[in-house]
Design an enzyme around this catalytic site. Structure first.
Site, PDB file in Angstrom:
ATOM      1  N   ARG A 174       0.583  -1.234  -0.125  1.00  0.00           N
ATOM      2  CA  ARG A 174       0.055   0.113   0.111  1.00  0.00           C
ATOM      3  C   ARG A 174       0.822   1.205   0.107  1.00  0.00           C
ATOM      4  O   ARG A 174       0.329   2.165   0.430  1.00  0.00           O
ATOM      5  CB  ARG A 174      -0.733  -0.169   1.241  1.00  0.00           C
ATOM      6  CG  ARG A 174      -1.293  -1.084   1.741  1.00  0.00           C
ATOM      7  CD  ARG A 174      -1.618  -1.228   3.216  1.00  0.00           C
ATOM      8  NE  ARG A 174      -3.192  -1.299   3.205  1.00  0.00           N
ATOM      9  CZ  ARG A 174      -3.862  -1.731   4.299  1.00  0.00           C
ATOM     10  NH1 ARG A 174      -3.313  -1.622   5.484  1.00  0.00           N
ATOM     11  NH2 ARG A 174      -5.108  -1.789   4.144  1.00  0.00           N
ATOM     12  N   LYS A 226      -7.077  -4.664  -1.140  1.00  0.00           N
ATOM     13  CA  LYS A 226      -6.580  -4.011  -2.045  1.00  0.00           C
ATOM     14  C   LYS A 226      -7.230  -3.247  -3.173  1.00  0.00           C
ATOM     15  O   LYS A 226      -7.200  -2.155  -3.321  1.00  0.00           O
ATOM     16  CB  LYS A 226      -5.223  -5.055  -2.900  1.00  0.00           C
ATOM     17  CG  LYS A 226      -4.512  -4.219  -3.862  1.00  0.00           C
ATOM     18  CD  LYS A 226      -3.541  -3.057  -3.051  1.00  0.00           C
ATOM     19  CE  LYS A 226      -2.691  -2.432  -4.333  1.00  0.00           C
ATOM     20  NZ  LYS A 226      -1.957  -1.333  -3.795  1.00  0.00           N
ATOM     21  N   ASN A 230      -8.181   1.113  -3.587  1.00  0.00           N
ATOM     22  CA  ASN A 230      -7.786   2.056  -4.550  1.00  0.00           C
ATOM     23  C   ASN A 230      -9.172   2.423  -5.447  1.00  0.00           C
ATOM     24  O   ASN A 230      -9.295   3.346  -5.897  1.00  0.00           O
ATOM     25  CB  ASN A 230      -6.725   1.210  -5.520  1.00  0.00           C
ATOM     26  CG  ASN A 230      -5.298   1.525  -5.096  1.00  0.00           C
ATOM     27  OD1 ASN A 230      -4.996   1.804  -4.307  1.00  0.00           O
ATOM     28  ND2 ASN A 230      -4.363   0.710  -5.759  1.00  0.00           N
ATOM     29  N   CYS A 280      -2.192   2.157 -10.397  1.00  0.00           N
ATOM     30  CA  CYS A 280      -2.672   1.582  -9.598  1.00  0.00           C
ATOM     31  C   CYS A 280      -4.297   1.869  -9.552  1.00  0.00           C
ATOM     32  O   CYS A 280      -5.142   1.328  -9.865  1.00  0.00           O
ATOM     33  CB  CYS A 280      -2.220   2.027  -8.314  1.00  0.00           C
ATOM     34  SG  CYS A 280      -0.548   1.634  -7.996  1.00  0.00           S
TER      35      CYS A 280
END
Ligand code: SAJ
Length: 426
Positions: A174, A226, A230, A280
């Site tokens: 992260r 994850k 984002n 990302c």
């Protein structure tokens, strides 16, 4: 805890069916030495793990073995030199027998916005022959939900005797580019194994170099976590970008508006810009929308809005050029300020600014453009101009990235200025 061989030589010894390692250190093999793999390998080496870093690019391997780095990250060069010169990190084109294997390769998406896990799969295949009982196998690459289980199936299909004998987990990174060294050590991490023992083993592994909290879960939740982080940021930026388009029409200064709205104790709006880029936030939400197209309405819409914002900025720039031509009877000189995907970096991946520059230049093929990017020296497509010179020489100035250098420029009433990223917000 992992147990280590106390014999300080280069041979392996076996005790209680576990593999122990040379020089009293655990040995870990990182597959992928990019923006995340390399800093993580370096930090792990700094914390006394014996690290083999593997990359398919011979130039990357050569550079690292000289104690140098091929990416831009403050402070990393010095650390790399330190761990390589002390023999704690060695780069190689091939994996070696280790206690832990970490997969840190890219997961791109296809033209149809489908995640492509082929690099993760082939990285896993390269370590297959080395895996042995007691080993730990961790995926860090951003992956669609179910990838860790899929790769566990692959491992057990090819190496059936390892079933229930190795530990497999997912642990996303992260870190924010530019602050990687600090964040790798201090950020909390989410760790999800394919079973509880795998989660525990992976937690023990990261405990060796992470000071942040290590949160235990299962592999699917860790994968989704994850993607959620984002996507959440993408949705919040989309809200700010949508506001900026509304405010443009309504004649309201969006920066002032957001500052004022954020005075509310429970409101925290992010900043609008020329779109969302990088590898990302502009990519990961597609890993959810591809697998859950009916359910992911807001996530899909946010991607659309953030992509549209770059298109909108390009259209607005083109219209401003046309208005200038009509008013002054000549083509303006146009400065396009910034092509990186965000402030103060040299990374152009998925950059909305680069998209805008390309689109505007294509629409005005005979136009007079000055392209500025203070964080890179030269570019193979764009001829770059110094930012102060471009600001002085151009009639129309378009701020696409809020680099620190630009913030020191004085406001000029004699220029037409389009500030898409709040350079002059104060
Ligand atoms: N941006 C805005 N407005 C904002 C903030 C960002 O327009 O208020 C834009 C930036 O200009 C850039 C894009 O969003 O184009 C992404 O920049 P970023 O700084 O938000 O994020 P990244 O891509 O550098 O790193 C993100 C981080 N994730 C989150 O903050 C949730 C980082 O912690 C992750 O490790 C990283 O993605 C990753 O590797 O996934």
């Amino acid at each position: 805890m992992f147990e280590y061989c106390v014999a300080g030589d280069l041979s392996y010894c076996y005790k209680n069916k576990r593999t122990f390692n040379y020089l009293n250190r655990m040995k870990a093999c990182f597959i992928g030495l990019g923006y995340i793999g390399l800093p993580t390998a370096i930090i792990a080496a700094q914390h006394n793990l014996a690290i083999i870093g593997v990359d398919i690019n011979p130039r990357v391997v050569e550079t690292i073995n000289q104690g140098k780095i091929h990416i831009v990250e403050p402070g990393l060069q010095e650390l790399c030199h330190e761990v390589v010169s002390k023999g704690k990190l060695k780069a190689s084109l091939k994996p070696e027998v280790s206690d832990a294997y970490l997969i840190v390769v890219p997961t791109p998406f296809t033209a149809d916005h489908e995640p492509d896990i082929s690099y993760v799969e082939s990285a896993t295949r390269t370590v297959l022959p080395f895996l042995k009982e007691g080993d730990l196998f961790i995926i860090e690459s951003t992956s669609p939900v179910g990838t860790t289980e899929k790769l566990a199936d692959l491992i057990f299909l090819e190496r059936p005797k390892l079933k229930d004998k190795i530990y497999i987990a997912y642990c996303p990174e992260r870190v924010l580019p530019g602050n990687v060294i600090y964040e790798l050590v201090h950020n909390d991490r989410v760790i999800g194994g394919i079973d509880n023992q795998s989660t525990e083993k992976a937690v023990e592994f990261y405990r060796q170099f992470v000071k942040g909290e290590l949160h235990k879960t299962n592999a699917r939740t860790a994968e989704m976590c994850k993607l959620t982080e984002n996507s959440s940021r993408d949705v919040q930026i989309a809200f700010a970008n949508e506001l900026s388009i509304i405010c443009d029409k309504a004649g309201i200064n969006v920066w002032e508006l957001i500052d004022l709205a954020n005075k509310h104790p429970r409101v925290n709006i992010l900043q609008p810009g020329s779109g969302v880029g990088g590898h990302c936030i502009a990519v990961d939400p597609y890993f959810i929308t591809a697998d859950f197209p009916m359910e992911s309405q807001i996530i899909a819409k946010a991607r659309e809005i953030n992509n549209y914002k770059a298109f909108w900025c390009a259209e607005k720039t083109q219209n401003t050029i046309k208005e200038f031509e009509l008013e002054y009877g000549r083509e303006p000189k146009v400065a396009l300020m910034g092509i990186a995907f965000k402030p103060n970096i040299d990374d152009l991946r998925e950059s909305p600014a680069k998209y805008i520059v390309t689109k505007v230049m294509q629409a005005h093929s005979n136009g007079d453009f000055l392209i500025v990017e203070p964080n890179i020296n030269n570019h193979n497509v764009f001829k770059l101009t110094d930012y102060k010179k471009a600001y002085n020489d151009a009639d129309v100035i378009v701020f696409l990235v809020a680099h620190d250098e630009f913030k020191s420029l004085p406001w000029r009433n004699d220029k037409v200025i389009l500030d898409f990223c709040g350079v002059f917000r104060k």
